[in-house]
Scaffold this motif. Structure first.
Motif, short mmCIF file in Angstrom:
data_model
loop_
_atom_site.label_atom_id
_atom_site.label_comp_id
_atom_site.label_asym_id
_atom_site.label_seq_id
_atom_site.Cartn_x
_atom_site.Cartn_y
_atom_site.Cartn_z
N GLU A 163 -6.83 -7.56 8.67
CA GLU A 163 -7.54 -6.73 7.69
C GLU A 163 -7.74 -5.31 8.21
O GLU A 163 -7.65 -4.34 7.46
CB GLU A 163 -8.88 -7.37 7.33
CG GLU A 163 -8.76 -8.68 6.56
CD GLU A 163 -8.00 -8.53 5.25
OE1 GLU A 163 -8.10 -7.45 4.63
OE2 GLU A 163 -7.29 -9.48 4.86
N ASN A 197 1.80 5.98 11.48
CA ASN A 197 1.09 4.83 10.94
C ASN A 197 -0.42 5.00 10.91
O ASN A 197 -1.11 4.31 10.15
CB ASN A 197 1.43 3.57 11.73
CG ASN A 197 2.81 3.04 11.38
OD1 ASN A 197 3.41 3.45 10.39
ND2 ASN A 197 3.32 2.13 12.19
N CYS A 198 -0.98 5.86 11.75
CA CYS A 198 -2.43 6.06 11.76
C CYS A 198 -2.75 7.46 12.27
O CYS A 198 -2.18 7.90 13.27
CB CYS A 198 -3.11 5.02 12.66
SG CYS A 198 -4.93 5.13 12.67
N TRP A 255 -10.38 9.12 10.27
CA TRP A 255 -11.38 8.05 10.31
C TRP A 255 -12.55 8.40 11.23
O TRP A 255 -13.37 7.55 11.52
CB TRP A 255 -10.72 6.75 10.77
CG TRP A 255 -9.60 6.33 9.88
CD1 TRP A 255 -8.27 6.52 10.08
CD2 TRP A 255 -9.71 5.66 8.62
NE1 TRP A 255 -7.54 6.02 9.05
CE2 TRP A 255 -8.40 5.48 8.13
CE3 TRP A 255 -10.79 5.19 7.87
CZ2 TRP A 255 -8.13 4.85 6.91
CZ3 TRP A 255 -10.54 4.57 6.65
CH2 TRP A 255 -9.23 4.41 6.19
N GLN A 262 -4.61 -3.43 7.76
CA GLN A 262 -4.43 -2.98 6.38
C GLN A 262 -5.26 -1.72 6.11
O GLN A 262 -4.80 -0.79 5.45
CB GLN A 262 -4.85 -4.09 5.41
CG GLN A 262 -4.10 -5.40 5.57
CD GLN A 262 -2.59 -5.25 5.44
OE1 GLN A 262 -2.09 -4.67 4.47
NE2 GLN A 262 -1.86 -5.76 6.42
N LYS A 263 -6.45 -1.69 6.66
CA LYS A 263 -7.35 -0.55 6.40
C LYS A 263 -6.85 0.72 7.07
O LYS A 263 -6.75 1.77 6.42
CB LYS A 263 -8.75 -0.89 6.91
CG LYS A 263 -9.72 0.29 6.87
CD LYS A 263 -11.10 -0.08 7.42
CE LYS A 263 -12.03 1.13 7.46
NZ LYS A 263 -13.39 0.78 7.95
N TYR A 264 -6.57 0.64 8.36
CA TYR A 264 -6.27 1.85 9.12
C TYR A 264 -4.79 2.24 9.12
O TYR A 264 -4.47 3.40 9.37
CB TYR A 264 -6.74 1.68 10.56
CG TYR A 264 -8.25 1.69 10.72
CD1 TYR A 264 -8.99 2.83 10.42
CD2 TYR A 264 -8.92 0.56 11.16
CE1 TYR A 264 -10.36 2.84 10.56
CE2 TYR A 264 -10.31 0.56 11.31
CZ TYR A 264 -11.02 1.71 11.00
OH TYR A 264 -12.40 1.72 11.13
N MET A 265 -3.89 1.27 8.88
CA MET A 265 -2.47 1.55 9.05
C MET A 265 -1.61 1.04 7.90
O MET A 265 -0.39 1.00 8.01
CB MET A 265 -1.98 0.92 10.36
CG MET A 265 -2.76 1.39 11.56
SD MET A 265 -2.43 0.41 13.02
CE MET A 265 -3.92 0.78 13.95
N ASP A 266 -2.25 0.63 6.82
CA ASP A 266 -1.51 0.09 5.68
C ASP A 266 -0.60 -1.06 6.11
O ASP A 266 0.46 -1.29 5.54
CB ASP A 266 -0.70 1.20 5.00
CG ASP A 266 -0.24 0.82 3.60
OD1 ASP A 266 -0.91 -0.04 2.98
OD2 ASP A 266 0.77 1.38 3.12
N GLY A 267 -1.03 -1.75 7.16
CA GLY A 267 -0.32 -2.95 7.61
C GLY A 267 0.90 -2.70 8.47
O GLY A 267 1.56 -3.65 8.89
N LYS A 268 1.22 -1.44 8.79
CA LYS A 268 2.49 -1.16 9.47
C LYS A 268 2.40 -1.34 10.99
O LYS A 268 3.38 -1.63 11.64
CB LYS A 268 2.97 0.25 9.13
CG LYS A 268 3.22 0.45 7.64
CD LYS A 268 3.74 1.85 7.37
CE LYS A 268 3.99 2.08 5.90
NZ LYS A 268 2.76 2.20 5.12
N THR A 269 1.30 -1.12 11.60
CA THR A 269 0.98 -1.31 13.02
C THR A 269 2.02 -0.72 13.97
O THR A 269 2.17 0.48 14.04
CB THR A 269 0.69 -2.79 13.33
OG1 THR A 269 1.86 -3.59 13.23
CG2 THR A 269 -0.38 -3.34 12.40
#
Length: 428
Positions: free
Chosen positions: A332, A192-193, A198, A335-342
């Protein structure tokens, strides 16, 4: 395979080990403490770091090295090592570049065991820490640095407060002061990240969690991005940039470059002297978990979002924190770092406070009360009285742990069964 184009699902299965003709298809378990050589001279070259190979499993083992190489590939790093636990990984990642008299900036929203490691144990070793909120202002973050600061530390998704670190901002601040950003990526996993994308420089994991995924083996990992230029800041990092007399005057940053200096030093110096090694058998179990990691993480996240939405709508629930919910202040950033999947962990509070939380947990039937988190089975915990009980009320608040907080680690069971269990416990 082209490592840059290969999907992470394929990497989870194939990276780190390529069997030759007639060799085992699965990574072999090399369950041996030592390795035989034909001459003392050949072994001497290993001790001098002039040759690559194996002589004692406390330093390196073929099984562990294959699994470490897989994790390095998943994260997009250049080198990695396995450790006996996530705590050992976090300790070695900091102690590899900081010693008595040095200072580290850390996010306050981190796992309670790590907070205690930094604020108590490593403080006794002469290393000081300044903790800042992950939501601190740029001015507050800048004010935390000192001339003797050697690193910045944070968690991608904090355990259990579920704050998401603004990796780019913390990386920028770290690099402005000539130090690396170390990120514990346990909850997000590289599925997910990937913090290196980054700006992070070092990534750690408690592989005990999602990577193993089955509550079977304790372990940790450290991965180096290979991007931080140690020699450009040589005055800050003498352990990497000046000769190590315990290895015949080798200067790690010169001999092994950006790509290998950090992990080489952590292995041949710290692992040699402190010994928190992961066993070959545990590495084998870890690899089994890695092969199904993308499938499980997708299901964990799907189930966790459904559980969070259910809890948010229930009248007996006081509050819910899950970065995948639009109501989350970290939505938000997720959404930026993980495309919302967390991740698969949800924190929430029951109306009625701590007593109500304890009654709710005692009535669960499918979900188990356990100190573990992030594996295939749904489990719950009350952090304030368990994993974080050593912290003061002020420290609990700084970590984002409320007295009534319940940490729900949502497993991969049928979501209908998970929701039914939550429903009956809330009603009773």
């Amino acid at each position: 395979m082209d490592g840059k184009k290969t999907g992470i699902e394929t990497k989870c299965i194939h990276s780190g080990y390529e069997p030759k003709n007639g060799e085992p298809r699965m990574i072999p378990i090399v369950q041996s403490t030592t390795f035989k050589y034909d001459s003392g001279e050949a072994m001497g070259r290993l001790f001098d770091l002039e040759s690559s190979g194996y002589f004692y499993t406390r330093l390196q083992n073929p099984t562990s090295d294959c699994v470490a190489a897989k994790i390095a590939d998943l994260e997009g790093g250049t080198a990695a090592m396995l450790t006996s636990s996530g705590q050992a990984a976090n300790f070695l990642s900091v102690f590899n570049i900081a010693s008595a008299g040095d200072h580290v900036v850390a996010s306050s929203a981190i796992y309670g065991g790590t907070f205690n490691l930094f604020s108590v144990t490593m403080k006794r070793m002469g290393i000081s820490f300044t903790f800042v909120s992950p939501e601190c202002s740029d001015e507050e973050l800048e004010a935390a640095f000192r001339p003797n600061t050697k690193a910045v530390f944070g968690e991608t998704i904090s355990n259990p407060s579920l704050d998401i670190l603004d990796i780019e901002r913390f990386a920028h601040a770290a690099h402005a002061h000539g130090v690396p950003l170390i990120v514990d990526n346990t909850f997000a996993t590289p599925v997910n990240c990937r913090p290196f994308e980054w700006g992070a420089d070092i990534v750690t994991h408690s592989t005990t969690k999602y990577m193993d995924g089955h509550d079977a083996s304790v372990g940790g990992a450290i991965v180096d991005s290979g991007a931080f230029d140690w020699m450009a800041h040589s005055q800050k990092f003498p352990g990497l940039c000046t000769p190590d007399e315990s290895y015949h005057g080798i200067t790690y940053a010169q001999k092994f470059g950006r790509e290998g200096a950090f992990i080489t030093k952590a292995t041949v110096q710290l692992m040699r002297d402190l010994g928190p090694v992961q066993s070959p058998m545990n590495a084998y179990f870890l690899n089994l978990g890695l092969e199904s990691l993308p499938l499980r993480i997708a299901r964990h996240c799907e189930n966790a979002l459904a559980a969070a939405e259910f809890l948010e709508s229930h009248p007996a629930v006081a509050w819910v924190n899950y970065p995948g919910l639009k109501s989350s202040r970290c939505y938000e950033r997720a959404q930026k770092y993980m495309d919302g999947k967390t991740c698969g962990v949800v924190s929430f509070g029951i109306k009625g406070g701590r007593n109500a939380a304890e009654k709710f947990m005692s009535r669960l039937k499918l979900a188990m009360i356990a100190t573990h988190v992030a594996d295939s089975r749904t489990c719950v915990l009350h952090p304030a009285s368990t994993t974080h009980r050593q912290l003061s009320d002020e420290a609990l608040a700084a970590c984002g742990v409320l007295p009534d907080m319940i940490r729900l680690s949502v497993g991969v069971e049928s979501i209908g069964d998970i929701l039914a269990d939550l429903q009956q416990a809330l009603e009773s």
